[in-house]
Design an enzyme around this catalytic site. Structure first.
Site, PDB file in Angstrom:
ATOM      1  N   GLY A  91       3.163  69.842 -15.742  1.00 58.64           N
ATOM      2  CA  GLY A  91       3.730  70.232 -14.456  1.00 58.64           C
ATOM      3  C   GLY A  91       3.636  69.142 -13.415  1.00 58.64           C
ATOM      4  O   GLY A  91       3.315  69.393 -12.254  1.00 58.64           O
ATOM      5  N   ALA A  92       3.962  67.906 -13.810  1.00 59.40           N
ATOM      6  CA  ALA A  92       3.743  66.749 -12.932  1.00 59.40           C
ATOM      7  C   ALA A  92       4.948  66.388 -12.081  1.00 59.40           C
ATOM      8  O   ALA A  92       4.919  65.376 -11.391  1.00 59.40           O
ATOM      9  CB  ALA A  92       3.325  65.537 -13.778  1.00 59.40           C
ATOM     10  N   ASN A  93       6.007  67.192 -12.097  1.00 58.11           N
ATOM     11  CA  ASN A  93       7.207  66.809 -11.364  1.00 58.11           C
ATOM     12  C   ASN A  93       7.200  67.281  -9.907  1.00 58.11           C
ATOM     13  O   ASN A  93       8.055  66.883  -9.125  1.00 58.11           O
ATOM     14  CB  ASN A  93       8.467  67.338 -12.060  1.00 58.11           C
ATOM     15  CG  ASN A  93       8.474  68.851 -12.141  1.00 58.11           C
ATOM     16  OD1 ASN A  93       7.673  69.429 -12.881  1.00 58.11           O
ATOM     17  ND2 ASN A  93       9.341  69.497 -11.396  1.00 58.11           N
ATOM     18  N   SER A  94       6.232  68.136  -9.528  1.00 58.83           N
ATOM     19  CA  SER A  94       6.192  68.616  -8.150  1.00 58.83           C
ATOM     20  C   SER A  94       4.776  69.023  -7.778  1.00 58.83           C
ATOM     21  O   SER A  94       3.888  69.114  -8.635  1.00 58.83           O
ATOM     22  CB  SER A  94       7.140  69.816  -7.968  1.00 58.83           C
ATOM     23  OG  SER A  94       6.699  70.918  -8.752  1.00 58.83           O
TER      24      SER A  94
ATOM     25  N   LEU B 188       1.041  69.730  -6.783  1.00 58.30           N
ATOM     26  CA  LEU B 188      -0.238  69.106  -7.138  1.00 58.30           C
ATOM     27  C   LEU B 188      -0.078  68.086  -8.259  1.00 58.30           C
ATOM     28  O   LEU B 188      -0.680  67.015  -8.228  1.00 58.30           O
ATOM     29  CB  LEU B 188      -1.243  70.176  -7.583  1.00 58.30           C
ATOM     30  CG  LEU B 188      -1.824  71.093  -6.518  1.00 58.30           C
ATOM     31  CD1 LEU B 188      -2.673  72.165  -7.183  1.00 58.30           C
ATOM     32  CD2 LEU B 188      -2.657  70.296  -5.533  1.00 58.30           C
TER      33      LEU B 188
ATOM     34  N   TYR C  70      -2.351  87.149 -12.293  1.00 58.00           N
ATOM     35  CA  TYR C  70      -2.581  85.743 -11.967  1.00 58.00           C
ATOM     36  C   TYR C  70      -4.080  85.453 -11.941  1.00 58.00           C
ATOM     37  O   TYR C  70      -4.549  84.472 -12.532  1.00 58.00           O
ATOM     38  CB  TYR C  70      -1.961  85.390 -10.613  1.00 58.00           C
ATOM     39  CG  TYR C  70      -2.234  83.953 -10.211  1.00 58.00           C
ATOM     40  CD1 TYR C  70      -1.522  82.907 -10.802  1.00 58.00           C
ATOM     41  CD2 TYR C  70      -3.208  83.635  -9.271  1.00 58.00           C
ATOM     42  CE1 TYR C  70      -1.782  81.591 -10.463  1.00 58.00           C
ATOM     43  CE2 TYR C  70      -3.475  82.323  -8.919  1.00 58.00           C
ATOM     44  CZ  TYR C  70      -2.758  81.303  -9.514  1.00 58.00           C
ATOM     45  OH  TYR C  70      -3.023  79.986  -9.178  1.00 58.00           O
TER      46      TYR C  70
END
Length: 327
Positions: free
Chosen positions: A50-53, A55, A208
């Protein structure tokens, strides 16, 4: 009624102005990064989900600046390539910045996780840091490709399989590190082994929190299993951060301006929120430290339910069955 409404609006406006003044007075959260040596991560390969946005992007940017070779594992390849291009442009003049690689990874698909890991194992000679960052937050009830409740499936099971498939490479690259991004909201979750898939009842907030509690239990059990391997694993909460993670939360249109101002004043920026991930991935201060829970780059206490070894072991065993890990 009109007087009461006007009073409420004036109170809200006054509070908003106070919040704005508070933020403009200076950053609420100082930089927490330990070190900052541009060559600290030279020669090291870091994989961030999940490195595209949000954190993940902020974490990738700093580790690139420190010299790491960063692999972005992202569901949407087009968006990931766009983010990678922006990062390359931002760091084009930074001396010693590392290399950036984009690979497709959908944590809601065990097939995708396996394909991703095969590619990594074939093409990467080493993996020094794995950062399990990607997540989904309070979405409506949906299931993953494999039939798991989406939040538990992505936040826990997808990362569980990913980590297990890459453990051999991490061990061969030791000393190496695994960093797991959880949340303080774990406090409101429980592991209900009778309904892990939330088919009997579904509450998006509870589910969650359960997935984030599972992250912590997974970390502690993995740390126990990795003793003596020189591979460490730690878990963190980033605080409340302004990211697109809350895209499934409905905020009434009239309240949005005030909410945006409150978040601007009180929530962390992605860069501020990423500091503990960066710290656990790179700082010499945590060399050899494993199985701990961190916030704002400091170790924090856990509730007893997050330290229950019997629950952690049972969750591990069930997770193995759910993702199809064969002994």
């Amino acid at each position: 009624m009109a007087v009461a409404t006007a009073a409420a609006l004036l109170a809200a406006l006054g509070g908003a102005l106070w919040l704005a003044a508070r933020r403009l007075a200076g950053p609420r959260v100082p930089s927490l990064r330990g070190g900052g040596d541009p060559g600290l991560m030279n020669g090291k390969t870091v994989l961030i989900t999940g490195a595209n946005s949000g954190l993940g992007r902020a974490t990738a940017a700093e580790l690139l600046r420190l010299g790491a070779r960063v692999i972005m594992g992202c569901r949407d390849r087009e968006r990931a390539e766009e983010a990678a291009g922006q990062l390359r442009r931002e760091l084009s003049e930074a001396a010693g910045a590392g290399e950036l690689v984009v690979r497709e990874l959908d944590l809601a698909s065990l097939r995708s996780v396996r394909a991703f890991c095969r590619e990594v194992l074939q093409e990467e000679p080493r993996l020094d840091v794995l950062i399990n960052n990607a997540g989904i937050f309070q979405c409506p009830y949906t299931k993953t490709e494999d039939g798991f409740e989406m939040q538990f499936g992505v936040n826990h099971l997808g990362h569980f399989l990913l980590t297990n498939l890459l453990l051999g490479l991490l061990k061969n690259s030791a000393p190496s590190r695994i960093v797991v991004v959880s949340s303080k909201l774990y406090k409101y979750g429980d592991i209900n082994f009778e309904d892990l898939n939330s088919e009997q009842s579904y509450n998006k907030s509870f589910c969650y929190s359960r997935s984030k509690l599972a992250n912590i239990l997974f970390t502690r059990e993995l740390a126990r299993r990795l003793e003596g391997t020189n591979v460490t694993v730690n878990v963190l909460h980033p605080g409340i951060v302004r990211t697109n993670l809350g895209r499934h939360i409905h905020i009434p249109l009239l309240v949005k301006p005030l909410f945006n101002l409150v978040s601007w004043a009180f929530f962390k920026t992605p860069v501020e929120g990423a500091q503990t991930s960066i710290y656990l991935a790179s700082s010499p201060e945590v060399e050899g430290v494993s199985g701990r829970y961190f916030g704002d780059c400091k170790e924090e206490e856990l509730l007893p339910k997050a330290m229950d070894e019997s629950v952690a072991r049972k969750l591990w065993d069930i997770s193995e069955v759910m993702v199809g890990i064969l002994k």
